[in-house]
Design a protein around this motif. Structure first.
Motif, PDB file in Angstrom:
ATOM      1  N   SER A 175       0.847  -1.196   0.000  1.00 35.43           N
ATOM      2  CA  SER A 175       0.000   0.000   0.000  1.00 35.43           C
ATOM      3  C   SER A 175       0.878   1.241   0.000  1.00 35.43           C
ATOM      4  O   SER A 175       1.983   1.247   0.544  1.00 35.43           O
ATOM      5  N   ASP A 179      -2.157   5.595   2.471  1.00 35.39           N
ATOM      6  CA  ASP A 179      -3.394   4.910   2.079  1.00 35.39           C
ATOM      7  C   ASP A 179      -4.261   4.647   3.307  1.00 35.39           C
ATOM      8  O   ASP A 179      -3.787   4.087   4.305  1.00 35.39           O
ATOM      9  N   ARG A 275      -1.707   9.325  -3.962  1.00 34.52           N
ATOM     10  CA  ARG A 275      -1.582  10.075  -2.692  1.00 34.52           C
ATOM     11  C   ARG A 275      -0.584  11.218  -2.830  1.00 34.52           C
ATOM     12  O   ARG A 275       0.339  11.363  -2.028  1.00 34.52           O
TER      13      ARG A 275
END
Length: 418
Positions: A175, A179, A275
């Motif tokens: 990830s 996240d 992100r």
């Protein structure tokens, strides 16, 4: 009458599995026949003399047992033999000894236990078929983009369910930092690995893979999807920064402009998905010197000395360009090295020759290994590489004490003075 209703349409009793597991009609009939044979083999000791006929149109099954006719009183195996009297009494009055007599077996007459055993056998076979289908569906598709809905999150991984109810596992290590998923949220990732251990299918997906960035660009940039622009290399430090090298097969298309989009319209969606990972898009070139120069952007390179055999590059920059080449946390030089495939050594361009440079590892007797590692992490792998850096820069970027840096500089300078 109730007994007749109970004994009809045996196949329909198990039709629920066909609907739930999405198994085609031909496969379903084959599995049903095999399941019947397995149960019958346990009941009679063999299924070699049994004919199982599935009728998909009527939704029923017929089972016939082929028996050898033997004289009365000489039956040694009731599963394969029948006496002459019993055969003639079973609607076959003209049969003779040595001939074959066929009789129909009504499976339901064996009772509830036999039916339950058949159901369990069928369940097991359908489950195995489902796992084989899932494995075949995903195996060989590593690196492809998938989407799934967040079903449950644990400390080490997140369970996603795709549109076909398949389970996808996203490990914490795969990830992107930052996240955070809510139940029911749709998450995109790429298939990383498909394992089948002890008939237990595990589909692992990743959001940190370089392939994830590739697939997102293919999704957002039609020219890449159509093959007009090719992604030649990708380097990522997930959640921090990435570099991607692209080239166009059409001289009329600017590959960098097409990937970024008008006012960043195309790349903004990718950055949000990652992100807020900063993405540098550069033009690919087969010229390694020019490629390294572009990869180190925004720093402006003065000159480059290549060693193709060792895949090393000595890059010389003006003093004020050195911090830009290395970047915050040495991210820029790390990504440039990964993107180009060259180990890049950065030097301050002072007009001096660097032929007599020495790698830091040669000073392990005088400098602690952890100090050398800290310097290498910011791109300083040689003695003159360190000496080319400003003192304050070494203290800040390598996170070393002033005394430690002064000691290192003194040791390295003494080597060249000698």
């Amino acid at each position: 009458m109730a007994k007749k209703e109970e004994s009809t349409n045996m196949v329909e009793r198990f039709a629920e599995f066909k609907e739930l597991k999405h198994i085609d009609k031909t496969t379903m009939i084959s599995v049903l026949e095999e399941s019947f044979r397995n149960v019958l083999a346990k009941m009679f000791g063999t299924d070699e003399n049994l004919d199982v006929i599935m009728n998909p149109d009527k939704g029923d099954v017929q089972i016939f047992q082929n028996l050898e006719v033997v004289p009365d009183g000489e039956v040694t195996n009731p599963s394969t033999q029948i006496s002459l009297s019993d055969a003639r009494a079973d609607q076959n009055p003209d049969v003779e000894i040595g001939e074959e007599h066929t009789r129909e077996i009504i499976f339901e007459k064996f009772g509830r236990r036999a039916i339950l055993n058949l159901r369990q056998t069928l369940q097991s076979k359908i489950l195995d078929l489902q796992k084989e289908a899932i494995y075949s569906q995903f195996k060989g598709h590593e690196g492809e983009l998938v989407s799934g809905e967040v079903y449950q999150t644990w400390s080490k991984e997140t369970l996603l369910i795709d549109s076909e109810e398949n389970e996808l596992l996203l490990p914490k290590s795969e990830s992107i930092p930052g996240d955070y998923f809510r139940k029911g949220e749709t998450v995109r990732a790429v298939i990383q690995r498909v394992d089948n251990k002890n008939n237990n299918i595990r589909i692992s997906v990743s959001r940190t893979s370089d392939d994830f960035l590739r697939r997102l660009f293919e999704l957002e940039v039609p020219e890449i999807h159509d093959g007009l622009i090719n992604i030649r290399a990708v380097a990522r430090i997930p959640g921090e920064r990435a570099k991607i090298a692209v080239e166009s097969y059409d001289d009329r298309i600017d590959p960098v402009g097409a990937c970024v989009g008008v006012k960043g319209s195309r790349i903004h969606g990718i950055v949000r998905e990652l992100r807020n990972e900063n993405i540098d898009v550069i033009n690919y070139t087969s010229n390694p010197e020019l490629f390294i120069q572009r990869a180190l952007s925004p720093a402006k390179v003065s000159s480059i000395r290549l060693n193709p055999d060792e895949k090393r590059a000595e890059v010389f920059l003006r003093p004020e360009e050195v911090p830009l080449a290395i970047g915050k946390g040495a991210l820029n030089i790390k990504l440039a090295s990964k993107l180009t495939g060259y180990v890049i050594d950065v030097y301050r361009d002072t007009g001096e020759e660097y032929n007599d440079d020495i790698y830091l590892d040669e000073f392990k007797d005088e400098i602690d290994s952890w100090v050398i590692d800290a310097l290498k992490n910011i791109g300083c792998v040689t003695a003159k590489n360190v000496l080319a850096m400003p003192r304050d820069f070494l203290i800040e970027k390598a996170d070393l004490e002033e005394d430690t840096v002064d000691n290192v500089i003194a040791i390295l300078k003494a080597e060249f003075e000698d």
